[in-house]
Scaffold this active site. Sequence first.
Site, PDB file in Angstrom:
ATOM      1  N   SER A 108       1.107  -1.249  -0.512  1.00  0.00           N
ATOM      2  CA  SER A 108       0.156  -0.181  -0.822  1.00  0.00           C
ATOM      3  C   SER A 108      -0.053  -0.114  -2.318  1.00  0.00           C
ATOM      4  CB  SER A 108       0.703   1.167  -0.336  1.00  0.00           C
ATOM      5  OG  SER A 108      -0.113   2.240  -0.771  1.00  0.00           O
ATOM      6  N   TYR A 113       7.084   8.135   0.876  1.00  0.00           N
ATOM      7  CA  TYR A 113       6.245   7.002   1.297  1.00  0.00           C
ATOM      8  C   TYR A 113       6.098   5.991   0.171  1.00  0.00           C
ATOM      9  CZ  TYR A 113       1.922   4.531   2.604  1.00  0.00           C
ATOM     10  OH  TYR A 113       0.978   3.571   2.891  1.00  0.00           O
TER      11      TYR A 113
END
Length: 293
Positions: free
Chosen positions: A187, A200
Site C-alpha cells: 500500500s 494497518y
Amino acid sequence: MTPNQDPRTRYPRPPMPAQQQPAQPGLTGRMEPPPDHGEGSYTGHGRLAGLRALITGGDSGIGRAVAIAYGREGADVAISSLPEEVEDAEATRAEVERAGARCAWLPGDLREEAACVELVSRAVAELGGLDVLVLNAGVQRERDANAEIEREQILEVFTTNLVAPLLLFREAAPHLQPGASVIVTASIQSFNPSPDLLDYAMTKAALVAFTRALAVQQGERGVRVNAVAPGPIWTPLIPATGWDEKLVHFGEDTPLGRPGQPAELAGAYVYLASEDASYVSGAVVPVTGGKHL
C-alpha cells in the site's frame, strides 16, 4: 486503436456519495458508484496461458480485478474469501469462467492457521499445482488518536494482514517451482502512513520488508517475489473503514484528483506474474494516481 483517455476524468471524481458498509471487508453491491473490476474493459492476450494462481481476497475489489484479468489472460484461478462473501465470490467466479478459465472458490477465515493450510492444499488439488500466489486479503479500520485500539482489534488486523501471508507462503513454498511468482498487495500506507490507519499502515510497511527479504531468499530457487502498492482505490473496504467526511473526499488529494478503480491495478499484477517481468524481483510497483511512495 482507441485513443488514451484523460486519466483525470476516466472514472468518478470526488465528492463521493455518503455510504456505509455494515461490516468489513464490505460488499460490492452496496457501493455507489459501483467499482470497475474490468468486467467490460479488460482484454486478455494470453500472457498467463497455462498458469495456475491462488488469489486471497479474490471475491471483490482488487482481488476480483486480478482474478478477472488472470482468467482473461488464460490462467486458471482459485479465490479465497470469508464464507459470508458468497455473493461477491460467485460474481467473480462467473466472470472468470465466462473467459473460459477455471475458477475455484475456497472460502475460509485466514485468521485461523488451519484455514491457511487447507486453502493452499485445496487450491493445489483443484488447480493441479500452483504457479502464482497473490497475497491480497487485508483489513483496515479507522482508529482514534493515541492508539486507542483494543488488543483484539490489533490482533485482527495483524493476523489477517501479516500472519496469514506468512502461513500461506509457508504452505505454498513446496509447490512453487522455478518460474513461479509471489505477488503481495502492499500500500501507499507502507511509505506514507496515515495516523488514523495506524495498525494497518504498520502491517503494510512490514509487508514491504517481507517482500524484499523473501525475494532475496527465493531468488536462489527461481521464484520471484514482488509487491504492488495501491494508492486510494475504490473498493468495498473503503466505505467499510468507518470514514465519514474523509470518504466524501476520498482520492481527491492525488495528482489525478480521484480514487483509482480496481481495474486500473490489474495490469500491474498481470505484468508481475508474466514472463515480461522475468528479471523483476523484490520490486514494489506503485499504482497511486501520482502520489509518491
